[in-house]
Design a protein around this motif. Sequence first.
Motif, short mmCIF file in Angstrom:
data_model
loop_
_atom_site.label_atom_id
_atom_site.label_comp_id
_atom_site.label_asym_id
_atom_site.label_seq_id
_atom_site.Cartn_x
_atom_site.Cartn_y
_atom_site.Cartn_z
N LEU A 222 0.83 -1.20 0.00
CA LEU A 222 0.00 0.00 0.00
C LEU A 222 0.87 1.25 0.00
O LEU A 222 0.58 2.24 -0.70
N GLU A 223 1.97 1.23 0.75
CA GLU A 223 2.90 2.36 0.75
C GLU A 223 3.50 2.55 -0.64
O GLU A 223 3.66 3.68 -1.11
N ARG A 226 0.79 3.99 -3.06
CA ARG A 226 0.56 5.40 -2.78
C ARG A 226 1.77 6.25 -3.15
O ARG A 226 1.63 7.35 -3.68
N ASN A 229 1.80 6.99 -6.70
CA ASN A 229 0.58 7.66 -7.16
C ASN A 229 -0.26 6.80 -8.11
O ASN A 229 -0.79 7.29 -9.11
N PRO A 232 -6.29 4.21 -6.92
CA PRO A 232 -7.05 3.26 -6.09
C PRO A 232 -8.39 2.91 -6.73
O PRO A 232 -9.05 3.77 -7.30
N GLU A 235 -10.86 -0.22 -1.46
CA GLU A 235 -10.06 -0.43 -0.26
C GLU A 235 -10.37 -1.74 0.45
O GLU A 235 -9.54 -2.27 1.18
N TYR A 240 -5.89 -1.70 -6.69
CA TYR A 240 -5.41 -0.51 -7.39
C TYR A 240 -5.32 -0.82 -8.88
O TYR A 240 -5.31 -1.99 -9.29
#
Length: 458
Positions: A222-223, A226, A229, A232, A235, A240
């Motif tokens: 997830l890091e 994100r 960029n 998503p 959740e 993604y």
Amino acid sequence: MAMSFDSIFTHRRTGTDKIPEGPRSGFQRDFDRLVFSSAFRRLQNKTQVFPLPGTAFVHNRLTHSLEVASVGRSLGKMIGEEISKDYRGNDDVYEFYRYELPNVIAAGCLAHDIGNPAFGHSGEKAISAWFIENEQVEIGGRPLRSFFGDTEWRDVTAFEGNANAIRILTHSFRGRFKGGFGLTYTTIASILKYPCESTAVDKGWKHRKKYGFFQSEKETVLEVMRGCNMIPEGESPLVYRRHPFVYLVEAADDICYSIVDMEDAHRLGILSTETVRDAFLEVWDKTRPAGDDRTRDHYTSISDVNEGIAFLRARVINGLVQACTRIFLDNRAAILAGTFNDTLIDHLQDATGCLSTVKALSVEKIYRHDTVLQIELAGYNVMSELLGLLVPALLRDRPTHKEGIILQLFPYQLTEFRETTSGYEKVLSALDFLSGMTDEYATEIYRRLKGISTPVHG
């Protein structure tokens, strides 16, 4: 919402916030760390398609990965040069695409198979099948299924080498550096072919055809998503859209295995020279760059049949690389928007049919060949038997004397099971152990633990 080429790469890396200094960029360091790693080196004794070693040298996972990296570097170079033209005056972005994208794609290509267990894809299937078949088998008075949550159970009953690669690259194994290999988020994102967890699998979408990470690496992934960029989609379950660089790593892999498997089959005498020649020329005729009319003449001037096929293989790969470059650039808006529900090779095949004969021959003559089927069956037996020894030893509260001995066989870095009460985490230690084995070692440890052979010291 769409991604932008100027914000989908980062120098951040797992395990540290420090950006390396010196003449080598972080992306070059990614490549070097992979080349010199023991996990990469072990690929030399893992099956690609045909059994190893054989009387004629054929590709293994390591030689395949090196060739994929070569093709991936070319794709990164061609596409990076085109993208960089849009960012003249923006030095950081221009320099990344002009000089660093080839390093990222090459590193991603080196890493793409690093999570594959012994015996190729049959090893993956054997692991999944063992858990499914033993769901209700009791261990210490509890059925195997009861040790897992729903998503955890999905992870082990659909074991995925792609997810295992992410674990090998990012997990902080006992006694090792924090953050695993300490690769950049950008390189990790380039091999996230399936940026979703196992409960989100939906074969109607390319990015959800399989899953890309285990629950144990969910927060790290997830890091990464994100940090790069990525878009998503959901959740719960976590989904993604694909990172654009994935398409390049994937295309390099698709190009190499579809063409090189044919060359291996020719060297082994499974396919005739004429069959492979005609199949390669069919691809070439539909992908060749404008103005290249000499390939047939050059081929007929080569009297060594193996060298002739190798020459055609090189020309065909070049044609496919240039065709995939055009497809990526022509579809860049959809790729950035996360709506390109295809692979570059499938898109090319749908448009030209260039790989029809290659694909048909691969299915009929290569993947169903006796030796290939035999290695698949061997993989099933060896992996299943080893799981039957390792998993009960890990899950039982009070291991038997025999199980206690088995637990002592785990390498130090894979003994996290001693510090957790989670059945899922304990079983991942077994999968770490198994997936790190080469074909030869898995077979030998199977023979020893089953009493078929005894070890010799030294």
